[in-house]
Design a protein around this motif. Sequence first.
Motif, PDB file in Angstrom:
ATOM      1  N   ASP A  39       0.837  -1.202   0.000  1.00 59.81           N
ATOM      2  CA  ASP A  39       0.000   0.000   0.000  1.00 59.81           C
ATOM      3  C   ASP A  39       0.875   1.256   0.000  1.00 59.81           C
ATOM      4  OD1 ASP A  39      -2.125   1.653   0.099  1.00 59.81           O
ATOM      5  OD2 ASP A  39      -2.628   1.290   2.206  1.00 59.81           O
ATOM      6  N   ASN A  40       1.904   1.245   0.810  1.00 62.62           N
ATOM      7  CA  ASN A  40       2.788   2.404   0.851  1.00 62.62           C
ATOM      8  C   ASN A  40       3.447   2.642  -0.509  1.00 62.62           C
ATOM      9  OD1 ASN A  40       2.201   2.746   3.536  1.00 62.62           O
ATOM     10  ND2 ASN A  40       4.006   1.624   4.267  1.00 62.62           N
ATOM     11  N   PHE A  41       3.937   1.576  -1.136  1.00 61.65           N
ATOM     12  CA  PHE A  41       4.629   1.733  -2.418  1.00 61.65           C
ATOM     13  C   PHE A  41       3.702   2.245  -3.501  1.00 61.65           C
ATOM     14  CE2 PHE A  41       6.657   0.367  -6.318  1.00 61.65           C
ATOM     15  CZ  PHE A  41       7.952   0.766  -6.100  1.00 61.65           C
ATOM     16  N   LEU A  42       2.472   1.720  -3.568  1.00 61.35           N
ATOM     17  CA  LEU A  42       1.522   2.161  -4.593  1.00 61.35           C
ATOM     18  C   LEU A  42       1.130   3.623  -4.393  1.00 61.35           C
ATOM     19  CD1 LEU A  42      -0.782  -0.991  -4.881  1.00 61.35           C
ATOM     20  CD2 LEU A  42       0.873  -0.156  -6.565  1.00 61.35           C
ATOM     21  N   THR A  43       0.958   4.000  -3.154  1.00 62.48           N
ATOM     22  CA  THR A  43       0.626   5.405  -2.877  1.00 62.48           C
ATOM     23  C   THR A  43       1.739   6.330  -3.357  1.00 62.48           C
ATOM     24  OG1 THR A  43      -0.610   4.715  -0.922  1.00 62.48           O
ATOM     25  CG2 THR A  43       0.021   7.022  -1.046  1.00 62.48           C
ATOM     26  N   TRP A  44       2.960   5.944  -3.055  1.00 59.75           N
ATOM     27  CA  TRP A  44       4.099   6.753  -3.536  1.00 59.75           C
ATOM     28  C   TRP A  44       4.180   6.781  -5.047  1.00 59.75           C
ATOM     29  CZ3 TRP A  44       8.212   4.886  -6.392  1.00 59.75           C
ATOM     30  CH2 TRP A  44       9.236   5.815  -6.645  1.00 59.75           C
TER      31      TRP A  44
ATOM     32  N   GLU B  48      13.558   1.945  -5.262  1.00 57.45           N
ATOM     33  CA  GLU B  48      13.819   0.765  -6.100  1.00 57.45           C
ATOM     34  C   GLU B  48      14.041  -0.473  -5.240  1.00 57.45           C
ATOM     35  OE1 GLU B  48      16.765  -0.534  -9.803  1.00 57.45           O
ATOM     36  OE2 GLU B  48      17.044   1.365  -8.734  1.00 57.45           O
ATOM     37  N   GLU B  49      14.724  -0.314  -4.112  1.00 54.00           N
ATOM     38  CA  GLU B  49      14.934  -1.444  -3.196  1.00 54.00           C
ATOM     39  C   GLU B  49      13.629  -1.925  -2.611  1.00 54.00           C
ATOM     40  OE1 GLU B  49      17.573  -2.435   0.841  1.00 54.00           O
ATOM     41  OE2 GLU B  49      17.655  -0.449  -0.115  1.00 54.00           O
ATOM     42  N   ASP B  50      12.706  -0.997  -2.289  1.00 51.36           N
ATOM     43  CA  ASP B  50      11.389  -1.396  -1.777  1.00 51.36           C
ATOM     44  C   ASP B  50      10.622  -2.202  -2.824  1.00 51.36           C
ATOM     45  OD1 ASP B  50      12.093  -0.009   0.455  1.00 51.36           O
ATOM     46  OD2 ASP B  50      10.945   1.799  -0.023  1.00 51.36           O
ATOM     47  N   TYR B  51      10.775  -1.813  -4.079  1.00 53.53           N
ATOM     48  CA  TYR B  51      10.100  -2.531  -5.157  1.00 53.53           C
ATOM     49  C   TYR B  51      10.587  -3.972  -5.202  1.00 53.53           C
ATOM     50  CZ  TYR B  51       8.964  -3.937  -9.949  1.00 53.53           C
ATOM     51  OH  TYR B  51       8.538  -4.629 -11.058  1.00 53.53           O
ATOM     52  N   THR B  52      11.885  -4.198  -5.073  1.00 56.63           N
ATOM     53  CA  THR B  52      12.436  -5.555  -5.094  1.00 56.63           C
ATOM     54  C   THR B  52      11.938  -6.358  -3.903  1.00 56.63           C
ATOM     55  OG1 THR B  52      14.404  -4.649  -6.168  1.00 56.63           O
ATOM     56  CG2 THR B  52      14.586  -6.844  -5.223  1.00 56.63           C
ATOM     57  N   LYS B  53      11.879  -5.753  -2.721  1.00 54.81           N
ATOM     58  CA  LYS B  53      11.395  -6.459  -1.528  1.00 54.81           C
ATOM     59  C   LYS B  53       9.944  -6.886  -1.663  1.00 54.81           C
ATOM     60  CE  LYS B  53      14.511  -4.229   1.753  1.00 54.81           C
ATOM     61  NZ  LYS B  53      14.603  -3.336   2.921  1.00 54.81           N
ATOM     62  N   ILE B  54       9.113  -6.022  -2.273  1.00 51.62           N
ATOM     63  CA  ILE B  54       7.689  -6.383  -2.459  1.00 51.62           C
ATOM     64  C   ILE B  54       7.553  -7.583  -3.388  1.00 51.62           C
ATOM     65  CG2 ILE B  54       5.531  -5.550  -3.460  1.00 51.62           C
ATOM     66  CD1 ILE B  54       6.269  -2.788  -2.358  1.00 51.62           C
ATOM     67  N   GLN B  55       8.385  -7.638  -4.404  1.00 53.40           N
ATOM     68  CA  GLN B  55       8.331  -8.782  -5.312  1.00 53.40           C
ATOM     69  C   GLN B  55       8.665 -10.074  -4.570  1.00 53.40           C
ATOM     70  OE1 GLN B  55       7.381  -8.923  -8.415  1.00 53.40           O
ATOM     71  NE2 GLN B  55       7.216  -6.748  -8.906  1.00 53.40           N
TER      72      GLN B  55
ATOM     73  N   LEU C 103       9.851   5.800 -14.798  1.00 52.74           N
ATOM     74  CA  LEU C 103      11.225   6.041 -15.209  1.00 52.74           C
ATOM     75  C   LEU C 103      11.289   6.781 -16.549  1.00 52.74           C
ATOM     76  CD1 LEU C 103      12.882   2.629 -14.251  1.00 52.74           C
ATOM     77  CD2 LEU C 103      12.984   4.780 -13.003  1.00 52.74           C
ATOM     78  N   GLN C 104      10.446   6.426 -17.498  1.00 50.31           N
ATOM     79  CA  GLN C 104      10.462   7.093 -18.794  1.00 50.31           C
ATOM     80  C   GLN C 104       9.981   8.534 -18.685  1.00 50.31           C
ATOM     81  OE1 GLN C 104      11.722   5.794 -21.565  1.00 50.31           O
ATOM     82  NE2 GLN C 104      11.376   7.765 -22.600  1.00 50.31           N
ATOM     83  N   MET C 105       8.944   8.770 -17.934  1.00 51.52           N
ATOM     84  CA  MET C 105       8.423  10.135 -17.762  1.00 51.52           C
ATOM     85  C   MET C 105       9.475  11.053 -17.120  1.00 51.52           C
ATOM     86  SD  MET C 105       4.583   9.205 -16.434  1.00 51.52           S
ATOM     87  CE  MET C 105       4.169  10.876 -16.079  1.00 51.52           C
ATOM     88  N   TRP C 106      10.236  10.531 -16.220  1.00 50.18           N
ATOM     89  CA  TRP C 106      11.237  11.373 -15.532  1.00 50.18           C
ATOM     90  C   TRP C 106      12.323  11.838 -16.485  1.00 50.18           C
ATOM     91  CZ3 TRP C 106      16.406  11.543 -14.588  1.00 50.18           C
ATOM     92  CH2 TRP C 106      16.824  12.448 -13.602  1.00 50.18           C
ATOM     93  N   GLU C 107      12.797  10.999 -17.369  1.00 48.45           N
ATOM     94  CA  GLU C 107      13.834  11.359 -18.320  1.00 48.45           C
ATOM     95  C   GLU C 107      13.344  12.446 -19.268  1.00 48.45           C
ATOM     96  OE1 GLU C 107      16.919  10.665 -18.523  1.00 48.45           O
ATOM     97  OE2 GLU C 107      16.970   9.237 -16.867  1.00 48.45           O
ATOM     98  N   ASN C 108      12.127  12.348 -19.789  1.00 47.34           N
ATOM     99  CA  ASN C 108      11.592  13.354 -20.712  1.00 47.34           C
ATOM    100  C   ASN C 108      11.480  14.712 -20.024  1.00 47.34           C
ATOM    101  OD1 ASN C 108      11.388  11.327 -22.631  1.00 47.34           O
ATOM    102  ND2 ASN C 108       9.259  10.840 -22.121  1.00 47.34           N
ATOM    103  N   ARG C 109      10.980  14.673 -18.821  1.00 46.44           N
ATOM    104  CA  ARG C 109      10.783  15.932 -18.089  1.00 46.44           C
ATOM    105  C   ARG C 109      12.116  16.610 -17.773  1.00 46.44           C
ATOM    106  NH1 ARG C 109       7.600  20.226 -17.154  1.00 46.44           N
ATOM    107  NH2 ARG C 109       7.704  20.959 -14.987  1.00 46.44           N
TER     108      ARG C 109
END
Length: 1737
Positions: A1071-1076, A1114-1121, A1154-1160
Amino acid sequence: MADGAAELDHMEVQLQNNNTRWENTDNQAWDDTTATGKLFECSRIKALADEREAVQKKTFTKWVNSHLARVSCRISDLYADLRDGYMLTKLLEVLSGEQLPKPTRGRMRIHSLENVDKALQFLKEQRVHLENVGSHDIVDGNHRLTLGLIWTIILRFQIQVIKIETEDNRETRSAKDALLLWCQMKTAGYPEVNIQNFTTSWRDGLAFNALIHRHRPEIIDFSKLTKSNATYNLQQAFNVAEQQLGLTKLLDPEDVNMESPDEKSIITYVVSFYHYFSKMKALAVEGKRIGKVLDQAVALEKLMEQYELRAAELLAWIERTVGLVSNQTFANSLAGVQQQLQAFTTFCTLEKPVKFQEKGNLEVLLFSVQSQLRAQGRRLYVPSEGRGIADINKAWTRLEKVEHEREVSLHNELIRQEKLQRLAQRFDHKAGMREAWLGENQRLVAQDNFGYDLPAVEAAMKKHEAIEADVSSYEERVQVVVELALALEAEGYYDVRRVSAQKGSILRQWGLLTELVAARRARLEQSLALQTIFQEMVYMIDWMEEMQAPLLSREVGKHLLEVEDLLQKHALLEADVAAQNERVQALNQGALKFCELEGYQPCDPQIIRNRVTHVQTCLEELCQRAAQRRTELEASRQLWAFFQELEEAEAWVREKEQILASKPCGKDLRSVLQLSGQHKLMLGELGGRRTQLHQAVKKGEQLLATQCPGAARLQEKLREVQRHWKKLEEVTGTHQQKLQEALSFYQFGAETDDLLAWLQDTYRLASSDDFGHDECSSQALLRTHAAVVQELEQHRAPVLALRAQLARLAPQHHQVLDVQIRIVEVEQLYGEVAEVAVLRHQWLQDALAVYRMFGEVRACEGWLDEKEQWLSGMHVPQQLDDVEVVQHRFESLDQEMNSVMGRIVDVNETVQQLVEGGHPSASEVQSCRDHLNGRWNRVVELVEQRKEHLSSVLRIQNYLLECTEIKARIREKRCAVESSQYSSGDLGNVLALQHKLSAMEAVLVVLEPKLLELQQEGEALATAHPAQALTVLLHFEEISEEWEALKRTLQGCEDSLSVASRLQQFIQDLDNFLTWLVKTQAAVASEELPSNLAGAERLLSQHAALKEEIDRYEEDYTKIQAASDLLALEEADVPCLSLQQWLQKLDVGWNKLLQMWENRREALVQAHIFQLFLRDVQQAEAGLYKQASTLAHAELPTTVEAVEKAIKKHKDFITAMELSAPKTMLALRAGESLVRQASPYSERAQEEMAALRDKSHRNFQLAQEWMQQLNDHLDLQRFLQNCHELADWMGEKRLMAGDQAAKPHARWLRHQALRAELAQNREWLDKIEQEGQQLMEEKPELAGSVKKQLEEIRQCWVELEGTSQARAQQLFEASKAEQLVQSYADLDKRLVNMEGQLQAVDAGASLTTVNNQLKKLQTMESQMEEWYREAGQLQAQLASLPLQPASKEAVDEKQNAVGTRLVRLIEPLKERRRILLASKEMHQVCHDLEDEISWVQDRMPLATLRDPGSSLQAVQHFIKKNQNLRRELQVHQPRVAEVLERAGALASMKSPEVAGMRLLLEKLRELWGALQEQTQQRQHLLDATYQVEQYYFDVGEVEAWLGEQELLLMNEEKGKDEQSTLQLLKKHLLLEQSIENYEETVAQLSRQCRALLELGHPDSEQISRRQSQADRLYVSLKDLAEERKAGLEQQYWLYQLSREVGDLEHWIAEKEVVAGSPELGQDFEHVTVSEAPADGS
């Protein structure tokens, strides 16, 4: 602090609300996005709050330490170190600069609260609002409120003072907004720096670097910094601020480079930058102001320097002149002082006026400078300290004062030198007179004609004394000369060496005279002393011849008294010889000293030695004869003394023999003891006599050995005395033995009687039947009996020794029957007493034991009664508290029983002893003991029963109580577990439940061993107490049931928490990760483009922060997986959606982000670069616009100072343009970079670049043109200024040249100064013309105005020179004429004044007045000479001057008047001198006559004194005074004759003053004659009186001596015995000899009386009467001496007769005692001894 506290409270409320919301959403769907966001928000806010608190704590700690370092203090923990209030008080004192109340030094909480209260009260006084903050919060270490308190302090003392007013609306912002605005203003124009807040705007560190670079660009290279390297930027800014600026490093890079930096920490750090740079700016502004002031002061520096130089020179001349004039050192002579006075007059008339004119010129120069300053509107010039006009005037005034003092001092010194000259003349006159007198007297005292006998030497001594008196009287006159010389030396007379030499010569002659007089007196005294010694030697030789007759006598005496009388007479003669021997030795030594003298010797030494030898020989012969006479008399006295000693010894021995023969041996002990004491005394006396007898015998043997006359008689007498002594010793021994035997017998009887009486008394005490009625009385009787037994034992030895003592007595005593009977009685009675004493001791001990036993039995039975009654009625309670009370009483009972048992044991032992000893009451005692023992045993059994019952009850009650407590604890734990059952999916509940279960398991581990122990104890109690077994086992069963229920409950909780914990954790993380993810995608998808540089930097900073945040997640994403894979394996129950759907959404969202950040990022970078370019262009254009505006409004100034100021200002402007050029070039290079990169903003960039280049080129061109105009205008203005100054000066001088107000001479001096200035300033005119020509050549456009100005200046100069020359000639002639007229007028005025003084003719009423008139006359004559020379000099000047007719006529008139007056004054001066000299001579003679008359009158009372003196001493005193007076008259005779001679010469003159002088002359003659006559008459009177008083004195001494001797002769003492009478008779013989010798003195006195009667003295009758009285006294004294001598001789004969009669009577009495003694003797020897004296007689 209110803001910080409110913010933290708001955060905690939100956290609590979020937790509540999470707890109430158990049944909501897991796909609800709102629920997931809230869960994330809760955890995120809490983490941010903790992180912010840590940062604030660190920042505030460093901030506090930075201020506490000023007082050498430091804190390590903000929360802990502020608790005691000490550091908080120090911090407030440093920040406020005020003194707070002294903190209390203590470690207790109350001390800390008191200190914190003081600090909070100070904040309230400073109007700081503290909300919800108390001292207890700080002391307890409340983090939130402690941080809030520090933040409030920072706001009050650091931020609140910041106020910045905007330029548009002039509104005043708050402190925080003002600080933010200041930061924006300072960082404006810096690329990528856009400060909008105090949080994210500072993350990249550029803002901090920009602030430092704005104020100190040399320490930071801002161009090398990039926004992406935030940590480096922050680290560099913080390090530079700390190392270069001295600002404490409050933050670390990680505290700022974070998602949400702490606002308060950053504000705190930025405030330190604000205060530092504000102080630096203030110092820079002050420097610029000082520079402007210095530029303005240079303009008139040259004029001021000129004034300063001339003023300094004038002041220096004044100081030098003051130093020279103030020098009070004058020439030490009259001529030298007169020369100095003339030199001083020259200075006053020639040198001083020139400097006075220079002083006036200096005032004109200062006025010119002030006029120019006033025209320019500037502050008037104030000369440097000590060089103002007022200072110059003061110095000039001081010069005039010193000049006046010099003049006065010179006149005073002139008067002093004249006085010294007269004093020296007087000294020379007196010194000559004294030297002549001293030479004459030296010749007189050098003669030695003393004579060769005593009368001649005495006459020479009297003459010498007269010379000494004359010399001593002349000392005062010598002292007068010395005082005159000292006065000249003290006043510093110029010829003082000559005076000192002459004074030294007089003093040497005086010293030589005094030495000669003293030496002559010494020689006279030596001659007198030697002649006196010779006369004494003659007297001594005559006396020794008289002493020869007594020493040649052969009489040595016929008995002892006569010999002693002769010895006494011889001792007196020897004493006289010894006394005369000392006198002779003294005379000889005194005479021989004259032989050893060096130099003068009053007599031939050989003559002295011959006389000494003759006297010494006579003395030695006399001493030798005296020694022989004494030897003979001593031998005679020794023989007669020995005979007398033997006679006395023999008489004493006979007396003692008679006494011992008549004494009894005593009748009882007392009489025997008395007789024994008398006998001991006699033995002591006998011992003393024995020693004397032995000495007498030895002496007799010695006399026999010498074979003296009477040796046979002496030997016979010795034998007789020895025989009597031996007999006396035998009688003494016998009497002593009898007394000892009687004493022993009587002592034995007395001791036996005493012992018998004591035994009878002791038997009565030992046989008493009183054994006491109780224990105390028995103890007292026993102690008394013990003392009796002890005494009885002590008397055992004396009783047993009675028979031995009886055996030792004399035979006649130990056979007495009564004595033997008494001994038997004593022995029998002692045995009876001993037996009775043993029995009574045993009876007393038995009675005491019985009494003690009954007392103990009664005490024990009373205690047993009390305890039996208590134990019988005691009931054991069932309550635990009551049981414990009873148990405590039993413990006290045990101690009492132990004590009582010991007493019962003592009773049994006592009874056993009585029974074994066969006591009469044995049966009664045994029955009492048995009864006591039985009662004791019953009590002991009863106590044991009660104790056992009480112990069983206590064990059961304790067991039940422990069971109840353990059961309650187990039930409590089970209820706690049941209330904490897992009921929802909340992660917080799961964690709390796990913590509780862990704590519960630890409790169970502790309780399990206690349960086992309790089970064992219960089984033991059930076995021991079957009646209580059911109750005991029932309680343990209840505990077991509770224990099993608790175990089951815990097992259920552990099973339910295992899966729920992992699932709840996964859901929360997901829940925390999705909110972020959702929030970050929305932020990255923003289309906002920046409109300015700050916006671009802000967007870039935000975008970079998003990238950092993505990397962290990114580390939180790996832990959730990974967690999802684990839950899938456990088949967890996931509500609503499957786990795969959630993971797919998660993967898609992550890649898209990640893609949106590079364009911006790419779009934002381009926008940021363009905004930086626009910012640089705007800054460059703003500067160029200001430059153009400045150049457009510039105007040419009208003065030199203004032009120079404008040139300097324009140079600064060009420098500023050059400094701003790099900024323009930087902007152009940035635009070119944009064009090369094909930026979407390249076209707009090219337009901005072209406009910027045009503006910059145009401004540089305008600046160069304006600088050239200013330089040209400066040259023109300098030329015009010089022309105006010269024109003003010439106008001023024309006014001076035409001034007619002053006198001609003053005008002439002023005009001379003007001409000197014209010649000096000619160079000024030439310089101006040269400058004008050069200016016209270089700048033709200025030729018209310059040429016109030069023509005007030349015209004015020519006019001024012409006027000056014409005026100079006129003023010169007028000045000279005026000076001559004034000089003649002054001289005429002085001559008129002198005429007036000469007309007042006064001859003077006294000598002092005449002397003063002569001094004044001498001064007038000197002035006349000077004025005559001055008139000649004026006449010479007049002849050399070409004067106008009018002026010449006036001068001639004055000249004629002065010449006439000079001629007219010569004769009056001469006449005046003649009159004064005659008057001085007259007054001098009168003064001398008055002095002499006064001198005679002073001595007249002494000469006319009628009192001749009432005693010899008084007459001698008067004679000495009269002699001194006669010597003074003799010495003063020449002086009086000289005065009389001078007065007689003047007496023939006819004048009023002469009449008074004649009267004084006659008076002096009369007084002088009368004084001489009276002195002679008084001398005769005193001589006659001296003879009479000397006679009266001698008569008085004779009468006193006769009276003393008469008193001695009238003494009635006649002696108490023969010896004392003999002594009185000897003294009387000596006295009678003295009376005979005194007859010559009485005869001499009679001859003096006859001489006075022949002279016819007025007191002849009294003198005759006194002489008759003395004769009668002497005759009566001789008669009285004869009578006393006859009486003493008769008395002595009577005592001799009485002694002989007494001796005879004593001998007869002794013989009568011996003959009449009734003692016939006890045995043959005794009878033989008794008969011996009779036979002997």
